[in-house]
Design a protein around this motif. Structure first.
Motif, PDB file in Angstrom:
ATOM      1  N   GLU A 117       0.830  -1.207   0.000  1.00 34.32           N
ATOM      2  CA  GLU A 117       0.000   0.000   0.000  1.00 34.32           C
ATOM      3  C   GLU A 117       0.864   1.256   0.000  1.00 34.32           C
ATOM      4  N   LEU A 118       1.899   1.278   0.826  1.00 34.76           N
ATOM      5  CA  LEU A 118       2.726   2.475   0.968  1.00 34.76           C
ATOM      6  C   LEU A 118       3.702   2.653  -0.188  1.00 34.76           C
ATOM      7  N   MET A 119       4.278   1.557  -0.665  1.00 33.32           N
ATOM      8  CA  MET A 119       5.277   1.660  -1.725  1.00 33.32           C
ATOM      9  C   MET A 119       4.654   1.972  -3.094  1.00 33.32           C
ATOM     10  N   SER A 120       3.342   1.856  -3.196  1.00 34.63           N
ATOM     11  CA  SER A 120       2.671   2.183  -4.458  1.00 34.63           C
ATOM     12  C   SER A 120       2.347   3.673  -4.558  1.00 34.63           C
ATOM     13  N   LEU A 121       2.601   4.432  -3.500  1.00 35.16           N
ATOM     14  CA  LEU A 121       2.337   5.867  -3.527  1.00 35.16           C
ATOM     15  C   LEU A 121       3.327   6.574  -4.446  1.00 35.16           C
ATOM     16  N   ASP A 122       2.915   7.748  -4.954  1.00 38.04           N
ATOM     17  CA  ASP A 122       3.802   8.530  -5.823  1.00 38.04           C
ATOM     18  C   ASP A 122       5.071   8.941  -5.074  1.00 38.04           C
ATOM     19  N   GLU A 123       4.904   9.269  -3.796  1.00 39.53           N
ATOM     20  CA  GLU A 123       6.050   9.582  -2.947  1.00 39.53           C
ATOM     21  C   GLU A 123       6.044   8.621  -1.766  1.00 39.53           C
ATOM     22  N   PRO A 124       6.636   7.439  -1.922  1.00 39.90           N
ATOM     23  CA  PRO A 124       6.622   6.467  -0.825  1.00 39.90           C
ATOM     24  C   PRO A 124       7.459   6.954   0.341  1.00 39.90           C
ATOM     25  N   PRO A 125       7.141   6.521   1.546  1.00 39.44           N
ATOM     26  CA  PRO A 125       7.905   6.942   2.727  1.00 39.44           C
ATOM     27  C   PRO A 125       9.309   6.367   2.726  1.00 39.44           C
ATOM     28  N   THR A 126      10.194   7.044   3.455  1.00 41.83           N
ATOM     29  CA  THR A 126      11.567   6.546   3.636  1.00 41.83           C
ATOM     30  C   THR A 126      11.778   6.020   5.054  1.00 41.83           C
ATOM     31  N   GLY A 127      10.794   6.246   5.915  1.00 41.67           N
ATOM     32  CA  GLY A 127      10.861   5.757   7.289  1.00 41.67           C
ATOM     33  C   GLY A 127       9.509   5.213   7.718  1.00 41.67           C
ATOM     34  N   LEU A 128       9.517   4.164   8.538  1.00 40.87           N
ATOM     35  CA  LEU A 128       8.279   3.538   8.986  1.00 40.87           C
ATOM     36  C   LEU A 128       8.282   3.396  10.510  1.00 40.87           C
ATOM     37  N   VAL A 129       7.187   3.808  11.124  1.00 47.44           N
ATOM     38  CA  VAL A 129       6.934   3.526  12.535  1.00 47.44           C
ATOM     39  C   VAL A 129       5.873   2.440  12.564  1.00 47.44           C
ATOM     40  N   VAL A 130       6.245   1.263  13.052  1.00 47.24           N
ATOM     41  CA  VAL A 130       5.367   0.089  13.026  1.00 47.24           C
ATOM     42  C   VAL A 130       5.014  -0.281  14.461  1.00 47.24           C
TER      43      VAL A 130
END
Length: 221
Positions: free
Chosen positions: A123-136
């Motif tokens: 879901e996140l990596m398909s965004l036009d600007e995917p995140p570079t950091g994740l809080v899980v």
């Protein structure tokens, strides 16, 4: 059935839910119980043991911000869980204090399972600007995220940073080892059990609130 049959002397509840009818029922029946987690309201009438999850998520998010990340996503469990709400609020507060605009598409919710982590990555990596950091918000979910990132050619630490929660034993053994917030699981359980014993032995004891300290354990993710 357990309560009405008096098959046990008390209960420890392992999760706090929003608008949880179980808490209302136990209070109505005056049945001894301790909650691991912060209740959704009515804190003065319930004995509970918890971490400061808002502060913990704030610190986890700030760790990524200090590493230079500005596109930071939050991957949580269901919004019916108070712990998810608290950790999301800590994440949002950290972004605000750092002057980073919150993006709704960076906040996703899935079950606390490896599969939930995989779904979150896609879901996140398909965004036009995917995140570079994740809080899980859970290590098990984070394992699924790390595996999926590797499968799609993203290197954890080099391409994307991950911070998680709970510091389960596999966090240190994972490859790469997982940066995780240690919530002191053993202490949570010990204090919850002791509170329940005290309540059973002294029914008129006033409700207690115990906050267990946490610690961000920085590793290689």
């Amino acid at each position: 059935d357990i309560v009405q049959g008096r098959r046990v002397d008390g209960l420890i509840l392992l999760a706090s839910k929003v608008n949880d009818p179980m808490l209302d029922y136990l209070l109505e029946k005056d049945f001894p119980f301790t909650l691991i987690g912060k209740p959704d309201g009515d804190e003065s009438n319930i004995t509970f043991v918890d971490n400061d999850n808002v502060k913990a998520a704030y610190e986890a998010t700030m760790h990524l911000i200090h590493l230079g990340h500005k596109r930071i996503a939050f991957v949580g469990g269901g919004m019916e869980l108070v712990v998810t709400v608290d950790r999301m609020n800590g994440y949002i507060e950290a972004l605000k204090d750092a002057g980073i605009k919150r993006k709704d598409e960076y906040i996703v919710h899935h079950e606390f399972l490896r599969e939930g982590g995989r779904d979150a990555v896609h879901e996140l990596m398909s965004l036009d600007e995917p995140p570079t950091g994740l809080v899980v918000t859970d290590d098990i979910m984070a394992f699924g995220i790390v595996n999926t990132l590797e499968q799609i050619g993203k290197k954890v630490k080099e391409d994307i940073s991950v911070v998680s929660f709970n510091n389960v034993i596999f966090s240190e053994l994972a490859n790469p080892s997982l940066t995780s917030v240690d919530i002191n699981i053993f202490k949570l359980g010990h204090e919850a059990a002791q509170c329940l014993f005290d309540h059973i032995e002294q029914p008129n004891l006033l409700p207690r609130r115990i906050t267990i300290p946490h610690q961000l354990v920085v590793r290689n993710s």
